[in-house]
Scaffold this active site. Structure first.
Site, PDB file in Angstrom:
ATOM      1  CG  ASP A   9      -1.681   1.261   1.540  1.00  0.00           C
ATOM      2  OD1 ASP A   9      -2.451   1.698   0.541  1.00  0.00           O
ATOM      3  OD2 ASP A   9      -1.646   1.960   2.396  1.00  0.00           O
ATOM      4  CG  ASP A  11      -2.092   7.364   0.395  1.00  0.00           C
ATOM      5  OD1 ASP A  11      -0.887   8.226  -0.115  1.00  0.00           O
ATOM      6  OD2 ASP A  11      -2.650   7.266  -0.550  1.00  0.00           O
TER       7      ASP A  11
END
Length: 192
Positions: A9, A11
């Site tokens: 991922d 953020d």
């Protein structure tokens, strides 16, 4: 031949998880601190309607995502991991952030094999498609979904994800620990 398919991922996982807090506090005239962010969905912490936060985000997302600071050791660890493994970024960002995301990764010299911008927090189908061996994530709900689908998840610690973990989820506290955990997993897979 690459050993593992590692999905990551963006953020809050490669970036500092609270980078947006100052901008948010100024906009909503609040004084929320990092310690108060015990929910992933910030509108709940702020006590505002989800739509109000979505409007704020829509109007400021390019500034918010342009200068996000990286977590410590991210560049070094991903460069090392990319030598033996496939690196796939899998993000819930929407497609309007596609060019900014490519630019951000290039500017920060972060190697990867492919980037998937889903526009949704549901990542299980992409993990299946990529034959993911390890998923590195900060969103607790995503980690649970991925774990329930049989994926090994490294959940990088944040105030908003400190809930009980299931069998396939390992909590990690920094990118050095991520590196050492993956190296152990690689050694175990070679021994089998």
């Amino acid at each position: 031949m690459k050993l593992f398919n590692i999905c990551i991922d963006i953020d809050g996982t490669i970036t500092e998880p609270y980078y947006w807090l100052d901008r948010c506090n100024k906009y909503f005239r609040t004084n929320i601190t990092e310690n108060q962010i015990t929910e992933y969905y910030i509108h709940k912490v702020l006590g505002i309607a989800r739509k109000d936060y979505e409007d704020f985000y829509e109007n400021h997302k390019f500034e918010i995502h342009s200068n996000q600071p990286l977590r410590d050791e991210v560049q070094k660890v991903i460069k090392l991991l990319s030598l033996e493994n496939n690196i796939y970024f899998v993000t819930a960002r929407d497609s309007s952030l596609r060019m900014l995301t490519y630019s951000y990764l290039k500017h920060n010299e972060i190697p990867y094999d492919d980037l998937f911008i889903l526009g949704s927090h549901y990542k299980v189908d992409t993990a299946i498609q990529l034959n993911c061996n390890i998923f590195i994530e900060d969103n607790y709900d995503n980690a649970i979904q991925l774990s329930n689908a049989g994926f090994k998840v490294l959940l990088i610690d944040a105030n908003y994800n400190r809930k009980p973990l299931t069998e396939n989820i390992t909590r990690v506290y920094n990118w050095q620990q991520i590196y050492s955990t993956i190296k152990k997993m690689l050694l175990q897979s070679k021994a089998v």
